[in-house]
Design an enzyme around this catalytic site. Structure first.
Site, PDB file in Angstrom:
ATOM      1  N   GLY A 190     -48.015  29.486   7.053  1.00  0.00           N
ATOM      2  CA  GLY A 190     -48.477  28.363   6.308  1.00  0.00           C
ATOM      3  C   GLY A 190     -50.057  28.433   6.516  1.00  0.00           C
ATOM      4  N   GLY A 194     -47.743  26.581  10.437  1.00  0.00           N
ATOM      5  CA  GLY A 194     -47.581  27.834  11.342  1.00  0.00           C
ATOM      6  C   GLY A 194     -48.391  28.936  11.061  1.00  0.00           C
ATOM      7  N   HIS A 204     -32.657  38.635   0.543  1.00  0.00           N
ATOM      8  CA  HIS A 204     -33.835  39.026   1.545  1.00  0.00           C
ATOM      9  C   HIS A 204     -32.976  39.472   2.880  1.00  0.00           C
ATOM     10  CE1 HIS A 204     -37.737  39.148   3.276  1.00  0.00           C
ATOM     11  NE2 HIS A 204     -37.646  38.081   4.077  1.00  0.00           N
ATOM     12  N   ASN A 215     -32.708  24.277   9.890  1.00  0.00           N
ATOM     13  CA  ASN A 215     -33.643  24.491   8.640  1.00  0.00           C
ATOM     14  C   ASN A 215     -33.513  23.996   7.690  1.00  0.00           C
ATOM     15  OD1 ASN A 215     -35.332  26.010  10.558  1.00  0.00           O
ATOM     16  ND2 ASN A 215     -35.111  28.200   9.627  1.00  0.00           N
ATOM     17  N   ARG A 265     -43.731  45.877   1.171  1.00  0.00           N
ATOM     18  CA  ARG A 265     -43.658  47.073   2.389  1.00  0.00           C
ATOM     19  C   ARG A 265     -43.069  48.354   1.950  1.00  0.00           C
ATOM     20  NH1 ARG A 265     -40.273  42.062   5.722  1.00  0.00           N
ATOM     21  NH2 ARG A 265     -42.379  41.381   6.819  1.00  0.00           N
ATOM     22  N   ARG A 272     -35.185  31.494  15.126  1.00  0.00           N
ATOM     23  CA  ARG A 272     -34.045  31.724  15.786  1.00  0.00           C
ATOM     24  C   ARG A 272     -34.405  32.061  17.303  1.00  0.00           C
ATOM     25  NH1 ARG A 272     -29.067  35.591  14.088  1.00  0.00           N
ATOM     26  NH2 ARG A 272     -27.623  35.148  15.968  1.00  0.00           N
TER      27      ARG A 272
END
Ligand code: APR
Length: 311
Positions: free
Chosen positions: A13, A10, A174, A94, A150, A81
Site C-alpha cells: 500500500g 503496509g 495467481h 482476509n 516477472r 499467512r
C-alpha cells in the site's frame, strides 16, 4: 487532481502511494487499522514532494470518511499467512478485511473503480464484487501484470535485451498453476520459443510460476511489494488516463473462455470505464489444458470462500 485511496498502508500500500505520488498521478489517501502508521508514512511522503517538485497530496488516516470522492480504490489490506494458520483461516480473515474495506469505501465513493491486490487474489476480487454488488467493469484484480513482469524480467536477465523489447503474457489464476503463454510472448517480435533454447525457456517459466515464493524465501518476513504495487499503479494510470491498455488482469468471467461466475486472469482493456473489454486468445491444446487446470484451482478457492462466508 484525481483521487486514489489505498486501503492497507503496509508494504504494498505505501509503496503504491510512493509510485503514485512520484508520478503526480493523483492525490492519495492511505488508510490502515493501525493508528499513527498511515499518518506517519503520509507525512514522510509529503515531505519528499518538495524535493521532487510534485504536488500530490498524501493523507494518512484510520477513518473511511477521508476516502470520500475517490476515483480509484486500491485494496491491499489483509494478513499474511502465519505459522500454524490454515489456508481456510487466512481466507476467512482476509475475506472479512477485504469485504469491509470494499463496502466501507463504496459508501463514500459510489463511483469509484476498485483494484484488489490482497491474496488469495482471484477469490478476494470475487468477494469484493459480490459484497459491493458492483458491475464487473468496476472491480478488477491485479495479478497478471505482475506475473508477466516477472517473466519479462527473467527473459531480460537471460538475454541481455532491454525489458522494453520483451513482451510476455501470463494468464490464469495467481498461483503455481498460472499460465505463462510462451507462444504469445516475444523478444522484439521474435517468438520466445525461437529466441531461447527450450531448456532455458522452461527454466524461466518455472521461475515465473514460483516468482512470489522465491521472494518470500529471501525476505523471510513479508512478501514482494515493489512490483505488485507498480502493477496496481499501471492499472490505475490506464483507467485515469482512459488509455485502453490491454493487460492481463483478474476479471469476472461470464462465459468468456468457457468460464462462469469466477475471477480469472485474462487480457482485458483498461480505460475510463474500468475493465472495458475481455480479449479472447485462441489457445492450442497444451495451453487450453494449463488454463483449465488453473481455473479448477481458482474455482476450488472460490468454493472454500463460499463455505466460509455469506456473499
Ligand atoms: N483495515 C485496513 N487495513 C488493514 C486491516 C483492516 N481491517 N487489516 C489489516 N490491515 C493492514 C495491516 O495493518 C497492514 O498494514 O493491511 C496492511 C497489510 O500490509 P502488509 O502486512 O505489509 O502486507 P503487504 O505486503 O502490503 O501485502 C498485502 O497484498 O500482495 C498481497 O499477499 C499480499 O495479501 C497481501 C496483501
Amino acid at each position: 487532481m484525481k483521487k486514489i485511496s489505498i486501503i492497507g498502508a503496509g508494504m504494498t500500500g505505501s509503496t503504491a502511494a510512493h509510485w503514485i505520488a512520484e508520478r503526480e498521478l493523483a492525490d492519495i489517501v492511505l488508510l490502515d487499522v493501525v493508528e499513527g502508521m498511515p499518518q506517519g508514512k503520509s507525512l514522510d511522503l509529503t515531505q519528499a514532494m518538495p524535493i521532487i517538485g510534485k504536488d500530490a497530496e498524501v493523507v494518512g488516516t484510520n477513518d473511511y470518511a477521508a476516502t470520500k470522492g475517490s476515483d480509484i480504490i486500491i485494496i491491499t489490506a489483509g494478513l499474511a499467512r502465519k505459522p500454524g494458520m490454515s489456508r481456510d483461516d487466512l481466507l476467512k480473515t482476509n475475506a472479512e478485511i477485504v469485504g469491509k474495506a470494499a463496502t466501507e469505501t463504496l459508501k463514500y465513493s459510489p463511483d469509484a473503480i476498485f483494484i484488489v491486490l490482497t491474496n488469495p487474489l482471484d477469490t478476494m476480487a470475487y468477494l469484493a464484487m459480490k459484497k459491493t454488488g458492483l458491475p464487473r467493469e468496476r472491480v478488477i484484480g491485479q495479478a497478471g501484470i505482475l506475473d508477466s513482469a516477472r517473466m519479462r524480467a527473467f527473459v531480460a536477465m537471460e538475454t541481455g535485451v532491454s525489458v522494453e523489447n520483451i513482451n510476455c503474457y501470463v494468464l490464469g489464476g495467481h498461483g503455481d498453476e498460472m499460465v505463462p503463454l510462451t507462444r504469445h510472448s516475444n523478444v522484439a517480435g521474435i517468438p520466445l520459443r525461437d529466441y531461447l533454447p527450450a531448456d532455458k525457456l522452461e527454466a524461466i517459466v518455472n521461475r515465473t510460476r514460483k516468482g512470489g515464493g522465491e521472494i518470500v524465501n529471501l525476505l523471510k518476513t513479508g512478501s514482494a511489494y515493489y512490483a505488485p504495487s507498480m502493477a496496481c499503479v499501471q492499472m490505475a494510470d490506464a483507467i485515469l488516463k482512459d488509455k485502453k491498455l490491454i493487460v492481463p488482469c483478474a476479471t469476472y468471467m461470464n462465459g468468456e473462455y468457457g468460464l462462469n461466475d469466477m475471477y480469472f486472469g485474462v487480457p482485458v482493456m483498461l480505460g475510463a470505464g474500468g475493465m472495458e473489454r475481455i480479449i479472447e486468445y485462441k489457445f492450442d491444446a497444451e495451453e487450453k489444458a494449463m488454463f483449465e487446470k488453473s481455473a479448477a484451482s481458482v474455482k476450488e478457492t472460490h468454493e472454500a470462500l463460499k463455505s466460509l462466508v455469506t456473499l
